[in-house]
Design an enzyme around this catalytic site. Sequence first.
Site, PDB file in Angstrom:
ATOM      1  N   GLY A   8     -47.923  12.963  10.444  1.00 49.59           N
ATOM      2  CA  GLY A   8     -47.356  11.619  10.207  1.00 49.59           C
ATOM      3  C   GLY A   8     -46.675  11.535   8.855  1.00 49.59           C
ATOM      4  O   GLY A   8     -46.684  10.487   8.193  1.00 49.59           O
ATOM      5  N   GLY A  11     -44.092   8.617   7.439  1.00 48.56           N
ATOM      6  CA  GLY A  11     -44.453   7.206   7.361  1.00 48.56           C
ATOM      7  C   GLY A  11     -44.493   6.678   5.943  1.00 48.56           C
ATOM      8  O   GLY A  11     -44.093   7.351   4.985  1.00 48.56           O
ATOM      9  N   GLN A  12     -45.018   5.446   5.811  1.00 50.22           N
ATOM     10  CA  GLN A  12     -45.024   4.778   4.504  1.00 50.22           C
ATOM     11  C   GLN A  12     -45.821   5.598   3.483  1.00 50.22           C
ATOM     12  O   GLN A  12     -45.379   5.780   2.351  1.00 50.22           O
ATOM     13  CB  GLN A  12     -45.623   3.367   4.643  1.00 50.22           C
ATOM     14  N   ASP A  34     -44.309  15.665  11.690  1.00 49.07           N
ATOM     15  CA  ASP A  34     -44.252  14.317  12.259  1.00 49.07           C
ATOM     16  C   ASP A  34     -43.784  14.467  13.704  1.00 49.07           C
ATOM     17  O   ASP A  34     -43.200  15.498  14.074  1.00 49.07           O
ATOM     18  CB  ASP A  34     -43.266  13.422  11.468  1.00 49.07           C
ATOM     19  N   ILE A  35     -44.007  13.447  14.497  1.00 50.52           N
ATOM     20  CA  ILE A  35     -43.581  13.501  15.901  1.00 50.52           C
ATOM     21  C   ILE A  35     -42.060  13.407  16.017  1.00 50.52           C
ATOM     22  O   ILE A  35     -41.485  13.717  17.052  1.00 50.52           O
ATOM     23  CB  ILE A  35     -44.272  12.392  16.731  1.00 50.52           C
ATOM     24  N   ARG A  36     -41.418  12.971  14.928  1.00 55.92           N
ATOM     25  CA  ARG A  36     -39.952  12.859  14.927  1.00 55.92           C
ATOM     26  C   ARG A  36     -39.389  13.688  13.792  1.00 55.92           C
ATOM     27  O   ARG A  36     -40.103  13.988  12.818  1.00 55.92           O
ATOM     28  CB  ARG A  36     -39.514  11.398  14.814  1.00 55.92           C
ATOM     29  N   ASP A  52     -46.559  16.768  17.549  1.00 51.90           N
ATOM     30  CA  ASP A  52     -47.310  15.641  18.111  1.00 51.90           C
ATOM     31  C   ASP A  52     -48.783  15.882  17.788  1.00 51.90           C
ATOM     32  O   ASP A  52     -49.405  16.798  18.339  1.00 51.90           O
ATOM     33  CB  ASP A  52     -47.082  15.573  19.624  1.00 51.90           C
ATOM     34  N   TYR A 141     -56.799  -1.522  16.663  1.00 52.12           N
ATOM     35  CA  TYR A 141     -56.639  -0.706  15.447  1.00 52.12           C
ATOM     36  C   TYR A 141     -57.981  -0.563  14.735  1.00 52.12           C
ATOM     37  O   TYR A 141     -58.413   0.538  14.386  1.00 52.12           O
ATOM     38  CB  TYR A 141     -55.618  -1.399  14.544  1.00 52.12           C
ATOM     39  N   LYS A 145     -60.438   2.668  13.975  1.00 52.69           N
ATOM     40  CA  LYS A 145     -60.778   3.064  12.597  1.00 52.69           C
ATOM     41  C   LYS A 145     -62.293   3.182  12.409  1.00 52.69           C
ATOM     42  O   LYS A 145     -62.765   4.091  11.726  1.00 52.69           O
ATOM     43  CB  LYS A 145     -60.172   2.081  11.586  1.00 52.69           C
TER      44      LYS A 145
HETATM   45  P1  NAD Z   1     -46.688   4.647   9.311  1.00 49.03           P
HETATM   46  O1  NAD Z   1     -46.702   3.872  10.585  1.00 49.03           O
HETATM   47  O2  NAD Z   1     -45.745   4.241   8.253  1.00 49.03           O
HETATM   48  O3  NAD Z   1     -46.436   6.189   9.614  1.00 49.03           O
HETATM   49  C1  NAD Z   1     -47.057   6.847  10.655  1.00 49.03           C
HETATM   50  C2  NAD Z   1     -46.276   8.120  10.951  1.00 49.03           C
HETATM   51  O4  NAD Z   1     -46.938   8.771  12.039  1.00 49.03           O
HETATM   52  C3  NAD Z   1     -44.837   7.841  11.396  1.00 49.03           C
HETATM   53  O5  NAD Z   1     -43.946   8.629  10.640  1.00 49.03           O
HETATM   54  C4  NAD Z   1     -44.829   8.244  12.870  1.00 49.03           C
HETATM   55  O6  NAD Z   1     -43.603   8.833  13.277  1.00 49.03           O
HETATM   56  C5  NAD Z   1     -45.950   9.255  12.925  1.00 49.03           C
HETATM   57  N1  NAD Z   1     -46.563   9.405  14.249  1.00 49.03           N
HETATM   58  C6  NAD Z   1     -46.814   8.465  15.181  1.00 49.03           C
HETATM   59  N2  NAD Z   1     -47.381   9.030  16.268  1.00 49.03           N
HETATM   60  C7  NAD Z   1     -47.508  10.348  16.001  1.00 49.03           C
HETATM   61  C8  NAD Z   1     -48.019  11.456  16.721  1.00 49.03           C
HETATM   62  N3  NAD Z   1     -48.513  11.315  17.959  1.00 49.03           N
HETATM   63  N4  NAD Z   1     -47.980  12.673  16.156  1.00 49.03           N
HETATM   64  C9  NAD Z   1     -47.462  12.831  14.913  1.00 49.03           C
HETATM   65  N5  NAD Z   1     -46.948  11.829  14.178  1.00 49.03           N
HETATM   66  C10 NAD Z   1     -46.977  10.597  14.719  1.00 49.03           C
HETATM   67  O7  NAD Z   1     -48.197   4.649   8.781  1.00 49.03           O
HETATM   68  P2  NAD Z   1     -48.713   4.728   7.267  1.00 49.03           P
HETATM   69  O8  NAD Z   1     -48.622   3.369   6.711  1.00 49.03           O
HETATM   70  O9  NAD Z   1     -48.069   5.850   6.569  1.00 49.03           O
HETATM   71  O10 NAD Z   1     -50.261   4.996   7.533  1.00 49.03           O
HETATM   72  C11 NAD Z   1     -50.809   6.296   7.521  1.00 49.03           C
HETATM   73  C12 NAD Z   1     -52.301   6.158   7.729  1.00 49.03           C
HETATM   74  O11 NAD Z   1     -52.846   5.281   6.731  1.00 49.03           O
HETATM   75  C13 NAD Z   1     -52.719   5.537   9.077  1.00 49.03           C
HETATM   76  O12 NAD Z   1     -53.922   6.119   9.503  1.00 49.03           O
HETATM   77  C14 NAD Z   1     -52.967   4.086   8.733  1.00 49.03           C
HETATM   78  O13 NAD Z   1     -53.885   3.492   9.611  1.00 49.03           O
HETATM   79  C15 NAD Z   1     -53.556   4.228   7.343  1.00 49.03           C
HETATM   80  N6  NAD Z   1     -53.436   2.993   6.569  1.00 49.03           N
HETATM   81  C16 NAD Z   1     -52.223   2.518   6.190  1.00 49.03           C
HETATM   82  C17 NAD Z   1     -52.140   1.332   5.478  1.00 49.03           C
HETATM   83  C18 NAD Z   1     -50.831   0.747   5.030  1.00 49.03           C
HETATM   84  O14 NAD Z   1     -50.800  -0.388   4.519  1.00 49.03           O
HETATM   85  N7  NAD Z   1     -49.718   1.477   5.160  1.00 49.03           N
HETATM   86  C19 NAD Z   1     -53.327   0.625   5.146  1.00 49.03           C
HETATM   87  C20 NAD Z   1     -54.552   1.124   5.588  1.00 49.03           C
HETATM   88  C21 NAD Z   1     -54.594   2.322   6.280  1.00 49.03           C
HETATM   89  N1  SER Z   2     -51.589  -2.223   6.415  1.00 46.32           N
HETATM   90  C1  SER Z   2     -52.407  -1.931   7.563  1.00 46.32           C
HETATM   91  C2  SER Z   2     -52.065  -2.836   8.689  1.00 46.32           C
HETATM   92  O1  SER Z   2     -51.706  -3.957   8.412  1.00 46.32           O
HETATM   93  C3  SER Z   2     -53.876  -2.076   7.206  1.00 46.32           C
HETATM   94  O2  SER Z   2     -54.571  -1.031   7.736  1.00 46.32           O
HETATM   95  O3  SER Z   2     -52.193  -2.451   9.826  1.00 46.32           O
END
Ligand code: NAD
Ligand code: SER
Length: 313
Positions: A8, A11-12, A34-36, A52, A141, A145
């Site tokens: 992943g 992502g963010q 990443d998946i993309r 994936d 979600y 978790k």
């Molecule tokens: P995001 O949605 O920005 O990024 C997720 C990435 O995973 C994307 O690039 C997507 O293309 C990729 N993805 C989706 N399905 C996939 C698959 N099957 N195989 C491979 N890649 C795949 O998420 P994020 O904000 O970067 O969060 C990362 C982790 O942190 C997650 O577990 C999320 O629950 C956790 N988290 C994030 C936040 C937040 O505020 N951003 C807060 C709490 C927890």
């Molecule tokens: N920022 C995340 C969400 O809103 C918290 O895990 O899903």
Amino acid sequence: MKRILVTGAGGQIGSWLVPRLRDEYGASSVMATDIRLLGPEVTDAGPFQVLDATDPKAVGQAVMRHRADTVYHLAAILSAIGEKDPRLAWHVNMMSLEAVLEVAREQRCAVFTPSSIGVFGPDSPKDPTPQDTIMRPATMYGITKVAGELLCDYYHTRFGVDTRGVRFPGLISYGAPPGGGTTDWAVEIFHAAVEHGRYTCFLSPESQLDMMYMPDAVDALLGVMEADPARLVHRNAFNVTAMQLAPRKLAAAIQEHVPGFEIEYDIDPVRQAIADSWPDRIDDSAARAEWGWCPRYDDAAMTADMFEHIQTR
Ligand code: NAD
Ligand code: SER
């Protein structure tokens, strides 16, 4: 020398974590997946593979080919998208974690998996929400978790896998946009302020949630992974926070940088219900005591830094 694989990665969090890991451990040591397909800032700066994470065979082959000793598992579906498609959230969040943990058991890797404030639900104490308390989340979600935290604990106690994690609050950053969560408003508001001088918020003015600026989140992630394992009691589920924000409060801070900025409200009942079920303020004293967690950015410092970077870009 460390050999790291990140799922992943686009992502963010991944868009911040991968460059930091490449700086820290050397570009060739960090395989981003990443998946993309991702942009050249990731694919030209070090190894990259489309993967994936729900496919256990593909994860196993990628870890073996890269000779990874640590997996940062970020692939997931976040809270708001998870309520639109709960089966997708269950499939991606649970199948990918199970695949990563099995591969880690077989190939003796350490694993970082982020949990979330989403593990808490309407029955959890809200302010402060203790480290160890009732966890009956109202979202798919959150359910994934909670199950994920338990699965990581299980792989540690049963198989000796070095699993670690933190419960992130809402994360605020510039760069890659947030991926469909309930806390996305706290990122959107900055871009809307710069581009339009106004923002329509999907949560109510006083909906207070824990938040953290991304540089602190990356520090937390590396901090828990580098911690002395003998000191870790809550290996996979450390509450961590840096500030508490509600839309009205952040809007006031933004007005100091963008005079005339206006906020209005068009409440989304689904995301409002999720926010209402989450803590107002989590207690992160276990992370502070067990591995020295200490955020650098409060709301004023984060707001100033966000504007500096968004305006430059
Ligand atoms: P995001 O949605 O920005 O990024 C997720 C990435 O995973 C994307 O690039 C997507 O293309 C990729 N993805 C989706 N399905 C996939 C698959 N099957 N195989 C491979 N890649 C795949 O998420 P994020 O904000 O970067 O969060 C990362 C982790 O942190 C997650 O577990 C999320 O629950 C956790 N988290 C994030 C936040 C937040 O505020 N951003 C807060 C709490 C927890
Ligand atoms: N920022 C995340 C969400 O809103 C918290 O895990 O899903």
